[in-house]
Design a protein around this motif. Structure first.
Motif, mmCIF file in Angstrom:
data_model
loop_
_atom_site.group_PDB
_atom_site.id
_atom_site.type_symbol
_atom_site.label_atom_id
_atom_site.label_comp_id
_atom_site.label_asym_id
_atom_site.label_seq_id
_atom_site.Cartn_x
_atom_site.Cartn_y
_atom_site.Cartn_z
ATOM 1 N N UNK A 122 0.842 -1.215 0.000
ATOM 2 C CA UNK A 122 0.000 0.000 0.000
ATOM 3 C C UNK A 122 0.866 1.250 0.000
ATOM 4 N N UNK A 123 1.965 1.207 0.773
ATOM 5 C CA UNK A 123 2.884 2.358 0.780
ATOM 6 C C UNK A 123 3.527 2.562 -0.595
ATOM 7 N N UNK A 124 3.855 1.478 -1.253
ATOM 8 C CA UNK A 124 4.432 1.562 -2.591
ATOM 9 C C UNK A 124 3.444 2.136 -3.590
ATOM 10 N N UNK A 125 2.194 1.703 -3.502
ATOM 11 C CA UNK A 125 1.154 2.234 -4.375
ATOM 12 C C UNK A 125 0.930 3.716 -4.101
ATOM 13 N N UNK A 126 0.959 4.084 -2.832
ATOM 14 C CA UNK A 126 0.787 5.497 -2.462
ATOM 15 C C UNK A 126 1.960 6.338 -2.965
ATOM 16 N N UNK A 127 3.167 5.791 -2.879
ATOM 17 C CA UNK A 127 4.345 6.507 -3.381
ATOM 18 C C UNK A 127 4.226 6.747 -4.877
ATOM 19 N N UNK A 128 3.761 5.736 -5.605
ATOM 20 C CA UNK A 128 3.577 5.890 -7.054
ATOM 21 C C UNK A 128 2.486 6.917 -7.368
ATOM 22 N N UNK A 129 1.428 6.928 -6.580
ATOM 23 C CA UNK A 129 0.343 7.897 -6.789
ATOM 24 C C UNK A 129 0.835 9.318 -6.505
ATOM 25 N N UNK A 130 1.618 9.480 -5.440
ATOM 26 C CA UNK A 130 2.160 10.806 -5.118
ATOM 27 C C UNK A 130 3.156 11.243 -6.194
ATOM 28 N N UNK A 131 3.965 10.317 -6.678
ATOM 29 C CA UNK A 131 4.890 10.599 -7.781
ATOM 30 C C UNK A 131 4.100 11.134 -8.971
ATOM 31 N N UNK A 132 2.985 10.486 -9.279
ATOM 32 C CA UNK A 132 2.164 10.932 -10.406
ATOM 33 C C UNK A 132 1.666 12.357 -10.191
ATOM 34 N N UNK A 133 1.249 12.675 -8.976
ATOM 35 C CA UNK A 133 0.776 14.033 -8.677
ATOM 36 C C UNK A 133 1.894 15.052 -8.893
ATOM 37 N N UNK A 134 3.088 14.747 -8.395
ATOM 38 C CA UNK A 134 4.234 15.646 -8.575
ATOM 39 C C UNK A 134 4.544 15.780 -10.062
ATOM 40 N N UNK A 135 4.494 14.671 -10.779
ATOM 41 C CA UNK A 135 4.749 14.671 -12.225
ATOM 42 C C UNK A 135 3.746 15.567 -12.950
#
Length: 182
Positions: A122-135
């Motif tokens: 879940x933390x990994x999925x959240x990190x990817x989602x936050x990365x997408x937001x920053x992107x």
């Protein structure tokens, strides 16, 4: 009357990193390779900084690529699958990245027989989602600087460049195999 029509390539100077590699048959290849050096370094710096802004400052470019690959389509993946997708021969580097991501709680491995299958937590999925937001905020929104239709044209050109890069990767792979047999 004008003189003979000149090839547009004759008037254009290429920027190359290694003039000694310029070929009469394909000067553009040297210019492309120089652009690829610069672009790959910029891209690697970007994904590391983007992931840092997403809250994970200690990841390398390979770590980020492995995390996104494991997260892709929420399907468990073996080490060999990850290496294949990323076109990486040295599985040890990917294995090290997986161990690091596991220690950080972003990825978990599940041993099935002789293989370990990896999935994002879940933390990994959240990190990817936050990365997408920053992107979206830092990169994708910058496309609007090109203006309405031009931003769409840029997206189209990026898609065409992606297709070209995939095709060229096959040529470079074949050339690497040929060079290995010399």
């Amino acid at each position: 009357m004008s003189g003979p029509k000149q090839d547009s390539r004759e008037n254009k100077r290429s920027i190359v990193s290694s003039a000694h590699l310029v070929s009469e048959r394909a000067a553009e290849t040297s210019a492309f390779e120089y652009g690829l050096y610069i672009a790959s370094n910029a891209f690697n710096r970007w994904i590391v900084r983007c992931m840092s802004a997403a809250g994970y400052p200690d990841l390398s470019a390979l770590d980020v690529m492995v995390l996104h690959t494991v997260n892709h389509r929420a399907k468990d993946k073996k080490l060999a699958d990850i290496c294949f997708v990323l076109n990486i021969e040295d599985s040890h580097t990917v294995n090290y990245a997986l161990k690091k991501l596991t220690r950080l709680g972003l990825v978990a491995g599940d041993k099935r027989g002789k293989e370990i299958f990896y999935a994002t937590t879940r933390d990994g999925q959240a990190a990817c989602a936050t990365y997408r937001e920053v992107r979206e905020d830092c990169l994708v929104s910058a496309f609007s600087a090109f203006g309405g239709d031009k931003a769409g044209e840029l997206n189209e050109q990026i898609g065409e460049a992606a297709d070209l890069l995939r095709a060229l990767s096959g040529l470079y792979d074949q050339a690497a195999r040929s060079a290995s047999s010399l």
